[in-house]
Design a protein around this motif. Structure first.
Motif, PDB file in Angstrom:
ATOM      1  N   ALA A  25      -3.258  13.859  11.160  1.00  0.00           N
ATOM      2  CA  ALA A  25      -4.720  13.388  10.261  1.00  0.00           C
ATOM      3  C   ALA A  25      -4.541  12.658   8.944  1.00  0.00           C
ATOM      4  N   ILE A  26      -5.099  12.522   8.696  1.00  0.00           N
ATOM      5  CA  ILE A  26      -5.376  11.940   6.995  1.00  0.00           C
ATOM      6  C   ILE A  26      -6.673  12.487   6.748  1.00  0.00           C
ATOM      7  N   ILE A  27      -6.093  12.844   5.544  1.00  0.00           N
ATOM      8  CA  ILE A  27      -5.939  13.737   4.691  1.00  0.00           C
ATOM      9  C   ILE A  27      -5.991  13.405   3.036  1.00  0.00           C
ATOM     10  N   ASN A  28      -6.755  13.182   3.078  1.00  0.00           N
ATOM     11  CA  ASN A  28      -7.453  12.493   1.304  1.00  0.00           C
ATOM     12  C   ASN A  28      -6.179  11.314   0.987  1.00  0.00           C
ATOM     13  N   GLY A  29      -5.839  10.464   1.867  1.00  0.00           N
ATOM     14  CA  GLY A  29      -5.182   9.331   1.954  1.00  0.00           C
ATOM     15  C   GLY A  29      -3.885   9.927   2.103  1.00  0.00           C
ATOM     16  N   ASP A  52       2.411   2.443  13.046  1.00  0.00           N
ATOM     17  CA  ASP A  52       1.771   1.935  14.326  1.00  0.00           C
ATOM     18  C   ASP A  52       0.766   3.034  14.950  1.00  0.00           C
ATOM     19  N   ALA A  53      -0.153   2.605  15.383  1.00  0.00           N
ATOM     20  CA  ALA A  53      -1.439   3.573  15.148  1.00  0.00           C
ATOM     21  C   ALA A  53      -2.296   3.313  16.746  1.00  0.00           C
ATOM     22  N   THR A  54      -1.048   1.929  17.620  1.00  0.00           N
ATOM     23  CA  THR A  54      -1.821   1.031  18.466  1.00  0.00           C
ATOM     24  C   THR A  54      -2.249   2.784  19.848  1.00  0.00           C
ATOM     25  N   GLY A  55      -3.421   2.001  20.396  1.00  0.00           N
ATOM     26  CA  GLY A  55      -3.461   3.021  21.626  1.00  0.00           C
ATOM     27  C   GLY A  55      -4.447   4.359  20.568  1.00  0.00           C
ATOM     28  N   HIS A  56      -4.499   4.593  19.185  1.00  0.00           N
ATOM     29  CA  HIS A  56      -5.141   5.889  18.988  1.00  0.00           C
ATOM     30  C   HIS A  56      -6.567   4.810  18.324  1.00  0.00           C
ATOM     31  N   GLU A  57      -7.335   6.563  18.301  1.00  0.00           N
ATOM     32  CA  GLU A  57      -9.001   5.784  17.715  1.00  0.00           C
ATOM     33  C   GLU A  57      -9.546   7.162  16.755  1.00  0.00           C
ATOM     34  N   ILE A  58      -9.633   6.136  16.321  1.00  0.00           N
ATOM     35  CA  ILE A  58      -9.875   6.573  13.995  1.00  0.00           C
ATOM     36  C   ILE A  58     -11.420   7.729  15.055  1.00  0.00           C
ATOM     37  N   VAL A  59     -11.142   8.705  14.319  1.00  0.00           N
ATOM     38  CA  VAL A  59     -12.006  10.071  14.939  1.00  0.00           C
ATOM     39  C   VAL A  59     -12.314  10.538  13.352  1.00  0.00           C
ATOM     40  N   PHE A  74       0.820  -0.881   0.320  1.00  0.00           N
ATOM     41  CA  PHE A  74      -0.278  -0.135   0.273  1.00  0.00           C
ATOM     42  C   PHE A  74       0.867   1.007   0.104  1.00  0.00           C
ATOM     43  N   ASP A  75       0.302   2.031  -0.648  1.00  0.00           N
ATOM     44  CA  ASP A  75       0.746   3.799  -0.397  1.00  0.00           C
ATOM     45  C   ASP A  75       1.455   3.693   1.542  1.00  0.00           C
ATOM     46  N   LEU A  76       0.521   3.503   2.692  1.00  0.00           N
ATOM     47  CA  LEU A  76       0.242   3.623   3.599  1.00  0.00           C
ATOM     48  C   LEU A  76      -1.048   2.710   4.329  1.00  0.00           C
ATOM     49  N   LYS A  77      -0.307   1.927   5.332  1.00  0.00           N
ATOM     50  CA  LYS A  77      -0.865   1.594   5.967  1.00  0.00           C
ATOM     51  C   LYS A  77      -0.740   2.022   7.623  1.00  0.00           C
ATOM     52  N   ILE A  78      -1.944   1.178   8.195  1.00  0.00           N
ATOM     53  CA  ILE A  78      -2.165   2.292   9.598  1.00  0.00           C
ATOM     54  C   ILE A  78      -2.636   1.114  10.200  1.00  0.00           C
ATOM     55  N   VAL A  79      -1.660   0.404  11.065  1.00  0.00           N
ATOM     56  CA  VAL A  79      -1.397  -0.344  12.417  1.00  0.00           C
ATOM     57  C   VAL A  79      -2.119   0.106  13.717  1.00  0.00           C
ATOM     58  N   GLY A  80      -3.641  -1.707  13.692  1.00  0.00           N
ATOM     59  CA  GLY A  80      -4.069  -1.456  14.880  1.00  0.00           C
ATOM     60  C   GLY A  80      -4.818   0.139  15.944  1.00  0.00           C
ATOM     61  N   ALA A  81      -5.213   0.827  15.209  1.00  0.00           N
ATOM     62  CA  ALA A  81      -6.079   1.569  15.126  1.00  0.00           C
ATOM     63  C   ALA A  81      -7.098   0.987  15.254  1.00  0.00           C
ATOM     64  N   THR A  82      -8.016   2.118  17.071  1.00  0.00           N
ATOM     65  CA  THR A  82      -9.536   1.845  17.434  1.00  0.00           C
ATOM     66  C   THR A  82     -10.401   2.131  16.767  1.00  0.00           C
ATOM     67  N   LYS A  85      -5.649  10.609  20.455  1.00  0.00           N
ATOM     68  CA  LYS A  85      -5.068   9.202  21.490  1.00  0.00           C
ATOM     69  C   LYS A  85      -4.949  10.377  23.088  1.00  0.00           C
ATOM     70  N   ASP A  86      -5.530   9.906  24.233  1.00  0.00           N
ATOM     71  CA  ASP A  86      -5.817  10.834  25.260  1.00  0.00           C
ATOM     72  C   ASP A  86      -6.050  11.737  24.943  1.00  0.00           C
ATOM     73  N   GLY A  87      -7.665  11.831  24.516  1.00  0.00           N
ATOM     74  CA  GLY A  87      -8.325  13.976  23.896  1.00  0.00           C
ATOM     75  C   GLY A  87      -7.690  14.085  22.809  1.00  0.00           C
TER      76      GLY A  87
END
Length: 488
Positions: free
Chosen positions: A465-469, A378-385, A321-329, A458-460
């Motif tokens: 930011a993921i903008i247009n990928g 590695d987005a472990t502990g990060h929430e997708i919003v 992939f161009d970008l892989k986000i791993v382990g996000a909530t 993360k932690d509020g």
């Protein structure tokens, strides 16, 4: 004992030649900018761009330039030849109109052959070989930056029926030359990687099969040996980034048939290289490896190479992939899930096919542990919003551009309303999406195919930011991306 001595002698000969070839290759690599054709700086080159260059070589007595065919759209197909040797080497490029890397490299090679440098090496090449170049076999496809020709067919699947004039030209030229060696020059997707590694398959090779049994005769064996040689060259400049194409026999394909017709055929596919969207580093690798291969053909040293080394080149996978986000909530319907998200930054041509903008897409999501990426977070502990829409509406682009984009992103805003967006404006001049005044933020529901615009918190606190990928680290100073989009 005698056989052992013969093996040792052969090994020493190969070692001496390989060392000499490496020296030449290093010189070719180091001096490349001197021969790089400056007028072909971007991938979306057109037939008209080549004509002044061909005319320059037409006026040069070292070269022969002949019109050998015409495309469906009436564009000329030209063959450039140089050398006086009995061995014919034939190179053709861009039978797929959106695969121009080797076309650029061909003109770099022609500039090299026209220079006063490397006299000893060029004497070996041009006295032993006659080298023929047919650049841009599909000029109509190149005009539209599309794979197929105006008939809507893949020229590389027309070797038997020969319906298109471009196919007929390629067959006629190959037969008239009875070429000993052929280089079938292509681009492949940037999403290929070298087998089970995170390295892109920057260059991939294939000695095409000439039958379903994948037999190896002398013709195909010679192609394999040259590929082994080229792979050894490239390992210095793109270590671990060489792949081997699947050799399943395709009875309609030109490479397979040209191999069958008696020309040792080397398929070269230009893939991806980090931070090289215009493939200029890959163009350079084409230049270096092809010239080195031509030199080994002229010297005939490739004959000492073991065919068994060919199978050791890793196969192509398509696992990038161009970008892989791993382990996000990811929260859905009051439940939390752990997701990997694979994103590809998809190119979309402008109407004139001179340039492009990005309209990225989520390509896959879930457990992507067997995939790789040019960029991994590695987005472990990060929430997708979800990305929010900024409350104020601006009259025009100039007013919107006065905003502090980093401040807005740090507050979770991904969209800015603008009343008057020019109709021809397709991409945003800032790292935020521009939207019409009636735009409402879409619900956050991740699925393959949607434009990836969201935040990782993360932690509020908004961390990414993921903008247009494209990934923006909100703690970094530089928050620029190639382009955001416009949603009217």
């Amino acid at each position: 004992m005698k056989r052992f001595h013969c093996v040792i002698i052969a090994f020493l000969i190969l070692t001496i030649f390989t060392s000499h070839a490496q020296d030449i290759t290093e010189q070719l690599y180091e001096t490349y900018e001197k021969y790089k054709e400056p007028t072909l700086g971007k991938r979306r080159i057109k037939h008209a761009d080549l004509q002044p260059l061909l005319e320059k070589f037409r006026r040069n007595p070292k070269f022969k330039v002949n019109r050998v065919g015409t495309s469906i759209g009436g564009k000329s197909l030209s063959l450039v030849s140089i050398g006086s040797g009995e061995t014919d080497v034939f190179l053709w490029s861009q039978m797929h109109g959106d695969e121009p890397t080797a076309t650029q490299a061909i003109f770099d090679i022609l500039n090299f052959l026209n220079s006063p440098d490397f006299q000893e090496e060029k004497e070996a090449m041009l006295s032993n070989l006659t080298i023929h170049f047919l650049p841009m076999l599909n000029p109509d496809g190149a005009e539209l930056f599309q794979r197929r020709n105006l008939l809507g067919i893949d020229i590389n699947r027309d070797a038997l029926r020969l319906q298109s004039p471009e196919s007929q030209t390629l067959k006629r030229v190959r037969d008239s030359l009875e070429a000993d060696f052929g280089f079938n020059l292509h681009d492949q997707s940037t999403y290929y990687n070298a087998e089970r590694t995170d390295k892109p398959a920057t260059i991939s090779y294939l000695a095409p099969a000439f039958n379903y049994e994948k037999d190896i005769n002398e013709v195909r064996g010679n192609a394999m040996k040259i590929i082994v040689f080229m792979n050894n060259i490239l390992q210095k400049y793109a270590p671990g980034q060489v792949g081997r194409y699947n050799d399943a026999f395709e009875p309609r394909a030109f490479g397979d048939n040209i191999q069958k017709w008696g020309t040792s055929t080397i398929l070269i596919e230009s893939g991806g290289y980090p931070e090289d969207p215009e493939k200029q580093e890959i163009r350079k690798l084409n230049y270096v490896s092809i010239l080195s291969a031509i030199y080994t053909i002229a010297k005939e040293n490739f004959k000492e190479i073991e065919i068994s080394e060919y199978e050791k080149i890793p196969e192509n996978d398509r696992m990038l992939f161009d970008l892989k986000i791993v382990g996000a909530t990811y929260n859905l319907m009051s439940e939390s899930y752990i997701l990997d998200v694979g994103i590809n930054q998809v190119e979309v041509d402008y109407e004139d096919h001179e340039n492009f903008w990005y309209s990225s897409r989520i390509w896959d999501q879930g457990d992507l542990s067997t995939y790789y990426a040019y960029e991994t977070l590695d987005a472990t502990g990060h929430e997708i919003v979800a990305a929010k829409v900024y409350g104020q509406t601006f009259a025009n682009l100039e007013e919107a551009k006065k905003l502090d984009a980093k401040k807005l992103l740090s507050e979770g805003f991904g969209y800015v309303k603008v009343s008057n967006i020019p109709l021809k404006q397709l991409n945003s001049p800032m790292p935020l999406h521009l939207v019409g005044e009636n735009f409402k933020a879409p619900d956050l529901q991740l699925q393959p195919g949607i434009n990836p615009t969201f935040f990782l918190r993360k932690d509020g606190k908004y961390a990414y930011a993921i903008i247009n990928g494209f990934l923006i680290d909100l703690n970094a100073e530089d928050i620029s991306i190639p382009n955001a989009m416009i949603f009217r």
